[in-house]
Design an enzyme around this catalytic site. Structure first.
Site, short mmCIF file in Angstrom:
data_model
loop_
_atom_site.label_atom_id
_atom_site.label_comp_id
_atom_site.label_asym_id
_atom_site.label_seq_id
_atom_site.Cartn_x
_atom_site.Cartn_y
_atom_site.Cartn_z
N ARG A 112 45.40 45.89 53.55
CA ARG A 112 45.03 45.79 52.14
C ARG A 112 44.03 46.86 51.82
O ARG A 112 42.97 46.94 52.43
CB ARG A 112 44.36 44.43 51.90
N THR A 151 41.77 48.57 45.80
CA THR A 151 42.81 48.11 44.87
C THR A 151 43.37 46.73 45.27
O THR A 151 44.04 46.10 44.47
CB THR A 151 44.00 49.08 44.88
N ASP A 188 37.71 36.80 57.34
CA ASP A 188 38.75 37.80 57.62
C ASP A 188 39.48 37.39 58.91
O ASP A 188 38.91 37.43 60.00
CB ASP A 188 38.10 39.18 57.78
N ASP A 227 39.61 40.09 61.73
CA ASP A 227 38.31 40.29 62.38
C ASP A 227 37.93 39.10 63.24
O ASP A 227 37.40 39.25 64.35
CB ASP A 227 37.21 40.50 61.32
C1 PRP Z 1 44.83 40.28 55.62
C2 PRP Z 1 45.79 39.16 55.97
C3 PRP Z 1 46.97 39.47 55.10
C4 PRP Z 1 46.32 40.04 53.87
C5 PRP Z 1 46.30 38.97 52.82
O1 PRP Z 1 45.17 41.43 56.28
O2 PRP Z 1 46.10 39.10 57.31
O3 PRP Z 1 47.87 40.38 55.66
O4 PRP Z 1 44.97 40.39 54.22
O5 PRP Z 1 45.84 39.47 51.64
P1 PRP Z 1 46.76 39.61 50.35
O6 PRP Z 1 47.48 38.33 50.20
O7 PRP Z 1 45.74 39.86 49.26
O8 PRP Z 1 47.67 40.79 50.55
P2 PRP Z 1 44.30 42.78 56.16
O9 PRP Z 1 44.85 43.65 55.08
O10 PRP Z 1 42.85 42.44 56.07
O11 PRP Z 1 44.62 43.52 57.49
P3 PRP Z 1 44.36 43.09 59.01
O12 PRP Z 1 45.25 41.92 59.30
O13 PRP Z 1 44.75 44.31 59.74
O14 PRP Z 1 42.90 42.75 59.17
N1 URA Z 2 42.52 38.43 54.26
C1 URA Z 2 41.77 37.66 55.09
O1 URA Z 2 41.79 37.88 56.31
N2 URA Z 2 41.04 36.68 54.56
C2 URA Z 2 41.01 36.42 53.24
O2 URA Z 2 40.31 35.50 52.81
C3 URA Z 2 41.78 37.23 52.39
C4 URA Z 2 42.53 38.23 52.93
#
Ligand code: PRP
Ligand code: URA
Length: 210
Positions: free
Chosen positions: A105, A109, A201, A204
């Site tokens: 994400r 944006t 997150d 993380d």
């Molecule tokens: C997180 C999560 C989803 C996304 C959800 O991933 O695992 O993929 O955010 O958010 P959305 O519904 O607003 O799209 P992130 O982009 O943080 O990446 P990561 O899993 O690599 O930490």
């Molecule tokens: N992605 C995450 O990992 N946590 C949230 O709360 C939203 C997006």
């Protein structure tokens, strides 16, 4: 809020495990273990409509007719956080194929950016389970279903842990045919697109990268 295809797992074990994930004191090792366990439970629920065929067999006590899965399932974890759900889903579906989609994400944006796609040339399964713990704005899940449909997938389900109303709404508006399986539907998104109360997150917390 409700959506016609939204399924929330209210099983006490699921709710107990989700509480461990929400707790900010839970360490990554425990966090990963519980994500795996919840993925197992949610996979069971999400596959309740898989077709079976009868097969004759003999038990040590005599002949009978059993059932065997008649449909192949593909697991599509959204990197990174969806990775933690693969092992639990595979424990329930050991023959499933796993294809990775990499999306992150954009922090400004909140739009998903695709960086990896390991889908084969054409679909080889009847049912696709998209795995991602968090359904926040719904952008990542919707983009993944877009990719899968362009590729030719027809039966797709989303399997996550926590959703925000905004994410459920967006995914079900864009793809009303996609069932959504979660352990909780939370209150809202905060100003930077995180689910509240949520669990923080998910990537993380699994990988210790806060
Ligand atoms: C997180 C999560 C989803 C996304 C959800 O991933 O695992 O993929 O955010 O958010 P959305 O519904 O607003 O799209 P992130 O982009 O943080 O990446 P990561 O899993 O690599 O930490
Ligand atoms: N992605 C995450 O990992 N946590 C949230 O709360 C939203 C997006």
């Amino acid at each position: 809020m409700t959506a016609p295809k939204l399924h929330i797992c209210t099983h006490p074990l699921a709710q107990h495990k989700l509480t461990i994930l929400r707790d900010k004191e839970t360490e990554p090792k425990k966090f990963r273990e519980v994500v795996r366990e919840l993925a197992m439970m949610l996979t069971v629920e999400a596959t309740a409509d898989l077709l079976t065929v009868d097969i004759p067999l003999s038990t040590p006590m005599g002949d009978t007719v059993g059932k065997k899965l008649a449909e192949r399932v593909g697991l599509i974890p959204i990197l990174r956080a969806g990775l933690g759900m693969v092992e639990g889903a595979l424990e329930m579906l050991p023959s499933a194929q796993v294809w990775h989609i990499g999306l992150y994400r954009d922090e400004r944006t909140l739009r998903p950016v695709e960086y990896y796609n390991k889908l084969p040339v054409s679909p080889t399964v009847q049912v696709c389970l998209v795995l991602d713990p968090m359904l926040a704005t719904g952008g990542s899940a919707t983009a993944t279903v877009d990719i899968l449909k362009r590729w030719g997938a027809t039966r797709i389900k989303f399997v996550g842990l926590i959703g925000a109303p905004e994410g459920v709404h967006r995914l079900s508006e864009a793809h009303p045919d996609v069932d959504i399986h979660l352990a909780a539907l939370d209150e809202r998104l905060n100003a930077i697109g995180y689910i509240v109360p949520g669990l923080g997150d998910a990537g993380d917390r699994q990988f210790g990268t806060s």
